[in-house]
Write a protein that holds these residues in place. Structure first.
Motif, PDB file in Angstrom:
ATOM      1  N   GLU A  65       0.840  -1.208   0.000  1.00 52.20           N
ATOM      2  CA  GLU A  65       0.000   0.000   0.000  1.00 52.20           C
ATOM      3  C   GLU A  65       0.877   1.262   0.000  1.00 52.20           C
ATOM      4  OE1 GLU A  65      -2.640   0.491   3.465  1.00 52.20           O
ATOM      5  OE2 GLU A  65      -2.448   2.640   3.087  1.00 52.20           O
ATOM      6  N   LEU A  66       1.898   1.270   0.870  1.00 54.15           N
ATOM      7  CA  LEU A  66       2.789   2.435   0.940  1.00 54.15           C
ATOM      8  C   LEU A  66       3.518   2.633  -0.398  1.00 54.15           C
ATOM      9  CD1 LEU A  66       4.258   1.793   4.509  1.00 54.15           C
ATOM     10  CD2 LEU A  66       2.970   3.839   3.846  1.00 54.15           C
ATOM     11  N   ALA A  67       3.953   1.522  -0.985  1.00 56.33           N
ATOM     12  CA  ALA A  67       4.699   1.607  -2.248  1.00 56.33           C
ATOM     13  C   ALA A  67       3.814   2.177  -3.356  1.00 56.33           C
ATOM     14  CB  ALA A  67       5.236   0.233  -2.631  1.00 56.33           C
ATOM     15  N   GLN A  68       2.575   1.702  -3.434  1.00 55.91           N
ATOM     16  CA  GLN A  68       1.666   2.196  -4.485  1.00 55.91           C
ATOM     17  C   GLN A  68       1.386   3.683  -4.283  1.00 55.91           C
ATOM     18  OE1 GLN A  68       0.816   0.571  -7.092  1.00 55.91           O
ATOM     19  NE2 GLN A  68       1.171  -1.581  -6.578  1.00 55.91           N
ATOM     20  N   LEU A  69       1.257   4.076  -3.019  1.00 58.99           N
ATOM     21  CA  LEU A  69       1.015   5.487  -2.699  1.00 58.99           C
ATOM     22  C   LEU A  69       2.201   6.345  -3.156  1.00 58.99           C
ATOM     23  CD1 LEU A  69      -1.384   6.784  -1.244  1.00 58.99           C
ATOM     24  CD2 LEU A  69      -0.160   6.519   0.914  1.00 58.99           C
ATOM     25  N   GLU A  70       3.414   5.807  -2.962  1.00 60.17           N
ATOM     26  CA  GLU A  70       4.611   6.572  -3.353  1.00 60.17           C
ATOM     27  C   GLU A  70       4.728   6.678  -4.874  1.00 60.17           C
ATOM     28  OE1 GLU A  70       6.099   9.002  -2.057  1.00 60.17           O
ATOM     29  OE2 GLU A  70       7.130   7.914  -0.465  1.00 60.17           O
ATOM     30  N   ILE A  78       7.953   1.331  -9.083  1.00 62.45           N
ATOM     31  CA  ILE A  78       7.350   0.470  -8.066  1.00 62.45           C
ATOM     32  C   ILE A  78       8.431  -0.341  -7.333  1.00 62.45           C
ATOM     33  CG2 ILE A  78       6.682  -1.263  -9.836  1.00 62.45           C
ATOM     34  CD1 ILE A  78       4.829  -0.514  -6.528  1.00 62.45           C
ATOM     35  N   GLY A  79       9.464  -0.747  -8.076  1.00 57.98           N
ATOM     36  CA  GLY A  79      10.551  -1.519  -7.433  1.00 57.98           C
ATOM     37  C   GLY A  79      11.244  -0.675  -6.357  1.00 57.98           C
ATOM     38  N   ASN A  80      11.550   0.582  -6.701  1.00 60.24           N
ATOM     39  CA  ASN A  80      12.191   1.466  -5.719  1.00 60.24           C
ATOM     40  C   ASN A  80      11.262   1.720  -4.538  1.00 60.24           C
ATOM     41  OD1 ASN A  80      14.409   1.727  -7.325  1.00 60.24           O
ATOM     42  ND2 ASN A  80      14.251   3.921  -7.634  1.00 60.24           N
ATOM     43  N   ALA A  81       9.982   1.959  -4.836  1.00 58.24           N
ATOM     44  CA  ALA A  81       9.042   2.329  -3.768  1.00 58.24           C
ATOM     45  C   ALA A  81       8.884   1.184  -2.768  1.00 58.24           C
ATOM     46  CB  ALA A  81       7.697   2.717  -4.368  1.00 58.24           C
ATOM     47  N   ARG A  82       8.903  -0.053  -3.257  1.00 65.15           N
ATOM     48  CA  ARG A  82       8.823  -1.196  -2.317  1.00 65.15           C
ATOM     49  C   ARG A  82      10.064  -1.227  -1.430  1.00 65.15           C
ATOM     50  NH1 ARG A  82       6.908  -4.711  -7.075  1.00 65.15           N
ATOM     51  NH2 ARG A  82       4.659  -4.480  -6.926  1.00 65.15           N
ATOM     52  N   TRP A  83      11.222  -0.984  -2.039  1.00 68.72           N
ATOM     53  CA  TRP A  83      12.465  -0.962  -1.256  1.00 68.72           C
ATOM     54  C   TRP A  83      12.375   0.136  -0.189  1.00 68.72           C
ATOM     55  CZ3 TRP A  83      16.083   2.636   0.073  1.00 68.72           C
ATOM     56  CH2 TRP A  83      17.242   2.157   0.701  1.00 68.72           C
ATOM     57  N   GLU A  84      11.845   1.299  -0.569  1.00 70.03           N
ATOM     58  CA  GLU A  84      11.786   2.445   0.349  1.00 70.03           C
ATOM     59  C   GLU A  84      10.887   2.147   1.554  1.00 70.03           C
ATOM     60  OE1 GLU A  84      10.614   5.592  -2.354  1.00 70.03           O
ATOM     61  OE2 GLU A  84      12.380   5.178  -3.575  1.00 70.03           O
ATOM     62  N   ALA A  85       9.714   1.533   1.297  1.00 69.57           N
ATOM     63  CA  ALA A  85       8.818   1.185   2.407  1.00 69.57           C
ATOM     64  C   ALA A  85       9.500   0.126   3.284  1.00 69.57           C
ATOM     65  CB  ALA A  85       7.489   0.680   1.864  1.00 69.57           C
ATOM     66  N   GLY A  86      10.175  -0.826   2.650  1.00 67.17           N
ATOM     67  CA  GLY A  86      10.895  -1.867   3.392  1.00 67.17           C
ATOM     68  C   GLY A  86      12.019  -1.269   4.234  1.00 67.17           C
ATOM     69  N   ASN A  87      12.612  -0.191   3.734  1.00 65.98           N
ATOM     70  CA  ASN A  87      13.686   0.465   4.481  1.00 65.98           C
ATOM     71  C   ASN A  87      13.157   1.090   5.781  1.00 65.98           C
ATOM     72  OD1 ASN A  87      15.395   3.351   4.680  1.00 65.98           O
ATOM     73  ND2 ASN A  87      16.652   1.546   4.284  1.00 65.98           N
ATOM     74  N   VAL A  88      11.932   1.600   5.750  1.00 63.70           N
ATOM     75  CA  VAL A  88      11.336   2.153   6.989  1.00 63.70           C
ATOM     76  C   VAL A  88      11.167   1.020   8.005  1.00 63.70           C
ATOM     77  CG1 VAL A  88       9.307   3.260   8.002  1.00 63.70           C
ATOM     78  CG2 VAL A  88      10.134   4.000   5.754  1.00 63.70           C
TER      79      VAL A  88
END
Ligand code: NAD
Length: 454
Positions: A65-70, A78-88
């Motif tokens: 959900e966070l990745a799609q929002l980003e 989408i690949g970066n955004a998933r990594w970013e949410a995972g980093n949090v």
């Protein structure tokens, strides 16, 4: 109260209207965080650790959900955004191990016992830029909360959506009301108030060097603690003895990831003269293959720039008719798209070579020998990141010790890990985030002497 309409940068269409906090709301939120500090600092370390692990778990359950929002808000792939949410999530998990380990020391002294304590500071104001809304927020709030502080976080005007959601997820995870507060607002209103309101005891600012300098001046009034993560113009230094194939294949990602809107972007490529032609030939193939497309696609390697304004600022560096070496592709249609652009620097005084462009533009410059490479790499007011490519281990060690930058990688372009320190030399910043020492930036060391003779 004024509002801001969030725009999807890939399509230039409105996404959502967000209320921007005014001064009174900023003060009320800071007050609330200050009240919450009274009890949060006293939560027993094991319980605070559990709450942070809970927060990490709830973030983990909402990664998609966070990745799609980003993707929608920031145009990140989408690949970066998933990594970013995972980093949090990872930062929260890493610092959730801190509360029970915030050790002081016992120092031998005559006639008594001397002990140091790591005390929390109070309310921490975190000011986040638009280029990595989630990770940069997490690098501040995870260690700040772990050390017993409360947080007021101001996302960038352009990209508030994931920060707002993280604030909601914190409450779902059981973080008490008032401990972690997210207030969207203008830098000139809410951000400035963090500087002037004495209840905010420390500011963590990530953003442009110009704004960072202003905040530093403002913090002087109250001797307010400050961490600064600012701009960069990092060098990718490629020696003739390197694996040129690998260096060339990795160079587009090292500068064009996140459309070049990355403080660590290796936007100056320095290549040893004897391999310049061979490098450029391979680099051109890699740049043309670099997939610039809708960020929702799993295959996307680069999305749009963040806004019409940012696109105009970046284009101004490479106006129509500029001499470019070669460029990649970009989709047609609406959205703030720009093709990856490669320039051959004519001199080290070229504006495009010296200034942080914060877009998909890179300058290539040849060098003659090791001393020349070090001199060129250090000829910048910035010192955040960079890469060194060489098969000679002695040279790799010498050059990585000589380059004045906080985060370097050898035969790699990867410089961010939540468990290793991150930060800049020179005008790239002040202090370090992430890694084992970040807690020091969120605590005061208190020294207490106990007289055993009385
Ligand atoms: P910016 O400086 O314009 O804004 C950053 C944040 O500061 C925003 O939230 C903004 O609202 C706020 N702000 C603006 N004026 C303010 C003021 N007077 N007082 C308090 N807050 C204020 O930067 P940006 O354009 O959002 O981000 C791009 C910059 O960030 C680039 O220079 C980039 O290199 C830098 N950056 C650095 C790092 C790092 O870790 N070193 C990481 C990411 C981005």
């Amino acid at each position: 109260m004024s509002t801001y309409t969030v725009i999807n940068p890939a399509t230039a269409t409105p996404v959502k209207e967000i209320e921007l906090a005014d001064l009174a709301t900023a003060d009320a939120t800071i007050q609330k965080a200050n009240k919450a500090f009274e009890s949060w600092r006293l939560v027993n370390p094991g319980d605070r650790a559990k709450l942070l692990r809970n927060f990490a778990r709830v973030v983990d359950e909402h990664i998609e959900e966070l990745a799609q929002l980003e993707v929608l808000n920031s145009g990140h792939t989408i690949g970066n955004a998933r990594w970013e949410a995972g980093n949090v999530r990872d930062c929260l998990n890493y610092y959730s191990a801190a509360p029970e380990r915030l050790f002081g020391r016992q120092i031998p002294v005559p006639n008594g016992i001397d002990i140091t304590f790591k005390e929390p500071l109070g309310v921490i104001g975190i000011i986040v830029p638009w280029n990595f809304p989630m990770p940069i927020a997490g690098w501040g709030f995870a260690p700040a909360l772990a050390a017993g502080n409360t947080v007021v976080l101001k996302p960038a005007e352009l990209t508030p959506l994931t920060a707002i959601r993280l604030g909601e997820l914190a409450l779902i995870a059981g973080i008490p009301e008032g401990v972690f507060n997210v207030i969207p607002g203008k830098g000139s209103v809410v951000g400035e108030r963090f500087v002037t309101n004495p209840l905010v005891r420390k500011i963590v600012f990530t953003g442009s060097t110009t704004v960072g300098k202003g905040i530093m001046r403002g913090c002087a009034d109250q001797v307010k603690r400050l961490t600064l993560e600012l701009g960069g113009k990092s060098a990718n230094v490629i020696f003739a003895d390197a694996d040129i194939e690998k260096a060339a294949a990795g160079a587009p990602g090292a500068v064009f990831d996140n459309a070049g809107q990355d403080c660590c972007a290796r936007s100056r490529i320095l290549v040893q003269r004897s391999v310049l032609d061979s490098f450029l030939e391979k680099f051109e193939v890699a740049v043309k293959k670099f997939r610039v497309e809708s960020p929702e696609l799993e295959t996307a390697e680069m999305g749009p720039l963040i806004s019409a304004g940012q696109l105009a600022r970046v284009r101004e560096y490479v106006p129509e008719g500029s001499e470019i070496a070669f460029e990649g592709t970009k989709p047609s249609g609406d959205g703030y798209w720009m093709a990856p652009t490669v320039l051959l620097a004519k001199s080290t005084s070229d504006r495009t070579y010296r200034e942080e462009i914060f877009g998909p533009v890179v300058s290539v410059l040849p060098f003659d020998d090791e001393a020349d490479a070090i001199r060129l790499a250090n000829d910048s007011e910035y010192g955040l990141s960079g890469s060194i490519w060489s098969r000679d281990i002695g040279r790799a060690v010498r050059v990585s010790r000589a380059v004045e930058a906080g985060n370097l990688s050898v035969n790699s372009n990867s410089s961010v890990r939540y468990w290793t320190p991150f930060g800049g030399y020179k005008q790239s910043g002040l202090g370090r985030e992430l890694g084992p020492d970040a807690l020091d930036a969120f605590t005061e060391t208190k020294n207490v002497f106990f007289d055993t003779n009385s």
